[in-house]
Scaffold this motif. Structure first.
Motif, PDB file in Angstrom:
ATOM      1  N   MET A   1      40.905  50.714  34.272  1.00 15.14           N
ATOM      2  CA  MET A   1      39.660  50.884  33.440  1.00 15.14           C
ATOM      3  C   MET A   1      38.990  49.549  33.151  1.00 15.14           C
ATOM      4  N   SER A   2      39.403  48.584  33.789  1.00 15.47           N
ATOM      5  CA  SER A   2      38.733  47.033  33.391  1.00 15.47           C
ATOM      6  C   SER A   2      37.186  47.172  33.250  1.00 15.47           C
ATOM      7  N   SER A   3      36.734  47.555  34.637  1.00 10.88           N
ATOM      8  CA  SER A   3      35.259  47.567  34.551  1.00 10.88           C
ATOM      9  C   SER A   3      34.475  48.387  33.578  1.00 10.88           C
ATOM     10  N   LEU A   4      35.153  49.453  33.307  1.00 12.24           N
ATOM     11  CA  LEU A   4      34.517  50.316  32.314  1.00 12.24           C
ATOM     12  C   LEU A   4      34.728  49.740  30.917  1.00 12.24           C
ATOM     13  N   ASN A   5      35.653  48.902  30.498  1.00  5.23           N
ATOM     14  CA  ASN A   5      35.862  48.386  29.397  1.00  5.23           C
ATOM     15  C   ASN A   5      34.682  46.990  29.391  1.00  5.23           C
ATOM     16  N   THR A   6      34.591  46.387  30.407  1.00  6.01           N
ATOM     17  CA  THR A   6      33.441  45.402  30.520  1.00  6.01           C
ATOM     18  C   THR A   6      32.166  45.824  30.215  1.00  6.01           C
ATOM     19  N   SER A   7      32.081  47.298  30.632  1.00 11.39           N
ATOM     20  CA  SER A   7      30.518  47.496  30.575  1.00 11.39           C
ATOM     21  C   SER A   7      30.265  48.024  29.054  1.00 11.39           C
ATOM     22  N   VAL A   8      31.351  48.389  28.303  1.00 12.62           N
ATOM     23  CA  VAL A   8      31.148  48.563  26.749  1.00 12.62           C
ATOM     24  C   VAL A   8      30.747  47.116  26.135  1.00 12.62           C
ATOM     25  N   VAL A   9      31.691  46.205  26.646  1.00 11.65           N
ATOM     26  CA  VAL A   9      31.428  45.038  25.964  1.00 11.65           C
ATOM     27  C   VAL A   9      30.236  44.230  26.177  1.00 11.65           C
TER      28      VAL A   9
END
Length: 274
Positions: A182-190
């Motif tokens: 889920m790293s890319s999804l976490n990046t999207s929130v940031v």
């Protein structure tokens, strides 16, 4: 030349276009999955590689997969739980429109500067749109953060294993081979919240270009000018008053000096008479 290159690079790195691209690319382009294994007592009924794939827009209730029941050749058809498509699609939509608007605004700033400042209409529209996008980024990022939390729970291998009837029997061994990344999804929130900070910070700079800011400055400068002018007039009156008073004092001293000079003439004339 180095300073110009550094300035151009910094302006590009901090541009709304780049932040918006990272936001919708990391969310809209996501695809992931998890792998589970069910080891039945009867090895022929086992399935050690159950792949479950999901992607944007995260309509997880439509993601189906089949698992063994460990009761003969019968198989159980299951689906993931949850639907985060509304928050994910709203977030991506805001990012795409923010990218298009910031790109169009950059073209206007560079090539149509005169028309942008004509009748103060361009800065006012830019200010209103910037405020609206700041609000949309805050709402979209918050909603997508909650949606991502639901996606993580729904795709947790431990939660998925609880859906299988075969895993409720102690004799069968169920385990997760790998979990979704889920790293890319976490990046999207940031990047969503960074876009909110960027757009909210631009509100002041856009507001300075509007007529509201200039009219406010004129409103504040007029009382100050009136106060300073009245102060100068008061000082002038004091000076004039001082000069007039000094003049009157000199005038009042004049006769006294004359009277003081006439006092000896009396006795002198008297002696002459004698």
């Amino acid at each position: 030349i180095n300073i110009i290159l550094i300035t151009a690079f910094c302006s590009f790195i901090c541009s709304p276009q780049l932040f918006a691209i990272f936001a919708f690319a990391t969310c809209g382009g996501y695809s992931g999955g998890l792998r589970l294994s069910v080891d039945c007592v009867n090895k022929t009924e086992s399935n050690l590689s159950i792949d479950i794939a999901f992607a944007y827009p995260f309509r997880l209730h439509q993601v189906t997969f089949e698992v063994p029941t460990c009761e003969g050749k019968e198989r159980q058809k299951l689906a993931l739980i949850g639907d985060s498509s509304s928050s994910a699609e709203f977030f991506v939509t805001v990012a795409v429109f923010a990218f298009l608007y910031s790109l169009a605004a950059t073209v206007v700033y560079i090539f149509f500067q005169n028309k942008y400042r004509e009748n103060n209409r361009g800065p006012l529209i830019d200010f209103i749109v910037t405020v609206v996008f700041s609000f949309l980024w805050l709402v979209g990022s918050s909603a997508w953060a909650k949606g991502l939390s639901d996606v993580k729970v729904a795709t947790d291998p431990k939660e998925v294993l609880l859906l299988m009837s075969a895993c409720k029997q102690p004799s069968n061994k169920c385990m997760a081979v790998h979990s979704p990344v889920m790293s890319s999804l976490n990046t999207s929130v940031v990047f969503g919240f960074l876009n909110f900070i960027l757009w909210a910070g631009n509100i002041w700079f856009v507001f300075k270009e509007t007529g509201w800011h200039s009219s406010g400055q004129r409103y504040l400068s007029d009382p100050m000018e009136k106060h300073s002018s009245s102060y100068n007039q008061g000082g002038y009156n004091q000076d004039s008053y001082g000069s007039s008073s000094g003049y009157s004092q000199q005038a009042s001293l004049g006769p006294s000096s004359d009277e003081f000079g006439q006092q000896p003439t009396g006795p002198t004339s008297f002696t002459n008479q004698i």
